[in-house]
Write a protein that holds these residues in place. Sequence first.
Motif, short mmCIF file in Angstrom:
data_model
loop_
_atom_site.label_atom_id
_atom_site.label_comp_id
_atom_site.label_asym_id
_atom_site.label_seq_id
_atom_site.Cartn_x
_atom_site.Cartn_y
_atom_site.Cartn_z
N PHE A 13 38.03 38.66 40.95
CA PHE A 13 37.29 39.75 41.56
C PHE A 13 35.97 39.31 42.19
N PRO A 14 35.14 38.55 41.50
CA PRO A 14 33.90 38.10 42.16
C PRO A 14 34.19 37.25 43.40
N ARG A 39 33.22 38.44 46.97
CA ARG A 39 32.12 37.52 47.30
C ARG A 39 30.79 38.01 46.76
N GLY A 40 30.84 38.50 45.54
CA GLY A 40 29.63 39.00 44.92
C GLY A 40 29.04 37.99 43.95
N PRO A 41 27.75 38.01 43.80
CA PRO A 41 27.11 37.11 42.85
C PRO A 41 27.30 37.62 41.41
#
Length: 45
Positions: free
Chosen positions: A17-18, A22-24
């Motif tokens: 998922f991250p 493309r989430g920190p």
Amino acid sequence: MHPTRVCFDLAVRRRAFPRAFRGPGAFDTTALRRYVEHQGDQSPP
């Protein structure tokens, strides 16, 4: 991902998922887990 517990658990284990979003940092999957579990509770017609 299929809306099944097996696919969901595998995606969480692989940290998909991250990467996909493309989430920190960590991705909160609580609501998604509830949705997947609810889908499993419903029987097909």
